[in-house]
Scaffold this motif. Structure first.
Motif, PDB file in Angstrom:
ATOM      1  N   CYS A 110      -4.009   2.776   9.261  1.00  0.00           N
ATOM      2  CA  CYS A 110      -3.876   4.140   9.780  1.00  0.00           C
ATOM      3  C   CYS A 110      -4.695   5.055   8.869  1.00  0.00           C
ATOM      4  O   CYS A 110      -4.427   5.154   7.677  1.00  0.00           O
ATOM      5  CB  CYS A 110      -2.398   4.539   9.763  1.00  0.00           C
ATOM      6  SG  CYS A 110      -2.108   6.283  10.094  1.00  0.00           S
ATOM      7  N   HIS A 168      -3.559   4.082   5.194  1.00  0.00           N
ATOM      8  CA  HIS A 168      -2.379   3.234   5.033  1.00  0.00           C
ATOM      9  C   HIS A 168      -2.695   1.881   5.645  1.00  0.00           C
ATOM     10  O   HIS A 168      -3.210   1.811   6.764  1.00  0.00           O
ATOM     11  CB  HIS A 168      -1.157   3.835   5.740  1.00  0.00           C
ATOM     12  CG  HIS A 168      -0.625   5.061   5.065  1.00  0.00           C
ATOM     13  ND1 HIS A 168       0.694   5.229   4.759  1.00  0.00           N
ATOM     14  CD2 HIS A 168      -1.248   6.186   4.628  1.00  0.00           C
ATOM     15  CE1 HIS A 168       0.876   6.402   4.156  1.00  0.00           C
ATOM     16  NE2 HIS A 168      -0.290   7.000   4.076  1.00  0.00           N
ATOM     17  N   ALA A 175      -0.793   2.760   0.546  1.00  0.00           N
ATOM     18  CA  ALA A 175      -1.574   3.944   0.912  1.00  0.00           C
ATOM     19  C   ALA A 175      -2.570   4.274  -0.188  1.00  0.00           C
ATOM     20  O   ALA A 175      -2.311   4.037  -1.370  1.00  0.00           O
ATOM     21  CB  ALA A 175      -0.636   5.127   1.145  1.00  0.00           C
ATOM     22  N   TRP A 176      -3.707   4.784   0.219  1.00  0.00           N
ATOM     23  CA  TRP A 176      -4.705   5.325  -0.704  1.00  0.00           C
ATOM     24  C   TRP A 176      -5.028   6.737  -0.237  1.00  0.00           C
ATOM     25  O   TRP A 176      -5.130   6.993   0.971  1.00  0.00           O
ATOM     26  CB  TRP A 176      -5.987   4.494  -0.655  1.00  0.00           C
ATOM     27  CG  TRP A 176      -5.870   3.112  -1.225  1.00  0.00           C
ATOM     28  CD1 TRP A 176      -6.237   2.702  -2.473  1.00  0.00           C
ATOM     29  CD2 TRP A 176      -5.393   1.921  -0.556  1.00  0.00           C
ATOM     30  NE1 TRP A 176      -6.011   1.348  -2.630  1.00  0.00           N
ATOM     31  CE2 TRP A 176      -5.492   0.842  -1.480  1.00  0.00           C
ATOM     32  CE3 TRP A 176      -4.890   1.655   0.720  1.00  0.00           C
ATOM     33  CZ2 TRP A 176      -5.112  -0.458  -1.141  1.00  0.00           C
ATOM     34  CZ3 TRP A 176      -4.507   0.359   1.046  1.00  0.00           C
ATOM     35  CH2 TRP A 176      -4.616  -0.677   0.119  1.00  0.00           C
TER      36      TRP A 176
END
Lengths: 180, 254
Positions: B136, B23, B10-11
């Motif tokens: 996502c 994600h 994730a970022w």
């Protein structure tokens, strides 16, 4: 550990919410009267160990043994491999100590076979009736909440536009943090 | 259990005043870092053009008469056109005109309600080349996902507007958007375009559909309208009324 961390964070979050809810709906004087010195009668919970909410069978488990339990769980869940397997397999995990308006709170969750089987309160705000009240009233709600979240087990959360302040406390933030 | 071996990364960045997270799921999600950086850069560019908060945004310079439309970024006419289109498609229930300025409260043109979804959808184009990976994107609670072959669908939780942190429903999505509009976090910021007053009949509306921009526009329109009546084919909704009553379109997937 990711899922466990997430569960713990959301469980602590729920407990903090329960405390806030209680504060806003009940007369604060109730708490004051409950403080130990104000009551002539003996308060049964005064000397009770802080870990009393743990169910029978869990009492023999010390913090020091948690790492060992992890290993056992890992062996049990064995063939899949990968670091998430060991976390999924089981053990009792303790959340960080969270400060609430009522005092410090620490919860634990017990995981067996990748599912939460129990939620316990390790530390609760002091006050004679307090602990029992948490056990009788808040704990079932908390447990239900944690189990509900687990069954939801979501990848992301859609909700009304979050502000940065709201985000920090949100389930989405916990999901993000677990995958950074 | 094959799902469990998928790696996920994730970022998260704060862009356009929103927490935006990406994600990526697949065998090597870390390899998406450059594409994700381009995605965030694209969102920042959109913010520089369209932010109603920034004095130097093209939108504000246009409003003050310091910038001519023909000199503005090429996306400006596109977004203004889309705002008109959104007004038509929602029978006037989404209207970017005459909205209260976020700082002064004075009525102004504020396309933010459309720009967020438009920009997120556009920026997500940078993730298109990630073979074998699903992703996502969550822009302040509005979600766009894409799945890779053989992966499980993304499980999108709909937040309970009465108790943020609790999940009301779960929708499984392989490709497409779920957008939610409501007042749970920012107070009443959805305006009924017909009265100019805050819309209060609804706590939140979530809309599922192929396009994030249109899902968001229709969620905002439905929240203002207090009904799911105007959703176009391919879009379905979940509405939480002020009193907590939950209604869903017949084809709502959750």
């Amino acid at each position: 550990m990711r899922r466990i961390t997430l569960w713990l964070m959301s469980t602590v979050g729920a407990l903090v919410l329960l405390f806030s809810y209680r504060t806003s709906t009940q007369a604060p004087s109730h708490d004051v009267v409950d403080a130990s010195q104000a009551r002539p009668g003996p308060a049964p919970a005064d000397d009770a160990p802080t870990r009393e909410p743990r169910p029978a069978g869990e009492d023999d488990e010390d913090e020091g043994r948690d790492a060992e339990d992890d290993d056992e769980g890992g062996d049990g869940g064995g063939d899949g491999g990968g670091r998430e397997e060991s976390a999924d397999a089981g053990g009792t995990f303790e959340g960080a100590l969270a400060q609430t308006a009522q005092g410090p709170v620490q919860v634990s969750i017990t995981v067996e076979g990748g599912r939460i089987t129990d939620v316990g309160v390790l530390t609760a705000p002091s006050g004679s009736g307090r602990h029992e009240e948490i056990n009788s009233r808040a704990l079932p709600i908390l447990e239900e909440d944690a189990l509900a979240k687990q069954s939801a087990d979501v990848d992301t959360v859609s909700g009304a536009t979050a502000t940065s302040g709201g985000y920090r406390e949100s389930l989405q933030a916990a999901i993000d943090a677990a995958n950074l | 259990m094959t799902a469990a071996v998928l790696e996920r990364r994730a970022w998260v960045e704060q862009v356009m005043g929103l927490p935006v997270s990406v994600h990526v799921r697949g065998p090597r999600p870390g390899a998406a870092a450059d594409a994700v950086a381009r995605l965030f850069a694209e969102l920042r560019r959109a913010d520089a053009v369209f932010s109603p908060y920034r004095d130097d945004s093209e939108l504000n310079r246009l409003e003050r008469g310091e910038l001519a439309l023909r000199d503005a970024d090429h996306t400006m006419p596109e977004v203004l056109h889309l705002c008109g289109e959104a007004r038509r498609r929602t029978a006037g229930w989404f209207d970017a005109r005459g909205l209260p300025d976020p700082r002064t409260g004075r009525p102004r043109l504020d396309p933010s309600g459309l720009v967020k979804g438009w920009a997120a959808e556009r920026a997500a184009g940078h993730l298109a080349g990630l073979d074998g990976h699903g992703w996502c994107l969550n822009a302040g609670g509005d979600v766009l996902v894409s799945d890779a072959d053989g992966h499980p669908p993304w499980r999108v939780g709909i937040e309970d507007p009465a108790a943020p942190g609790r999940i009301l429903r779960v929708v499984e999505v392989r490709s497409g958007a779920v957008a939610t509009s409501g007042d749970a976090h920012r107070g009443a910021h959805i305006v009924d375009p017909h009265t100019g007053r805050p819309a209060t009949a609804v706590r939140s509306v979530s809309v599922r559909g192929p396009s994030l921009m249109w899902a968001d526009v229709h969620a905002t329109a439905a929240a203002a309208r207090g009904s799911l009546a105007g959703l176009p084919p391919g879009y379905s909704g979940l509405l939480v009324a002020r009193d907590g009553t939950v209604t869903a379109s017949p084809d709502w997937p959750g």
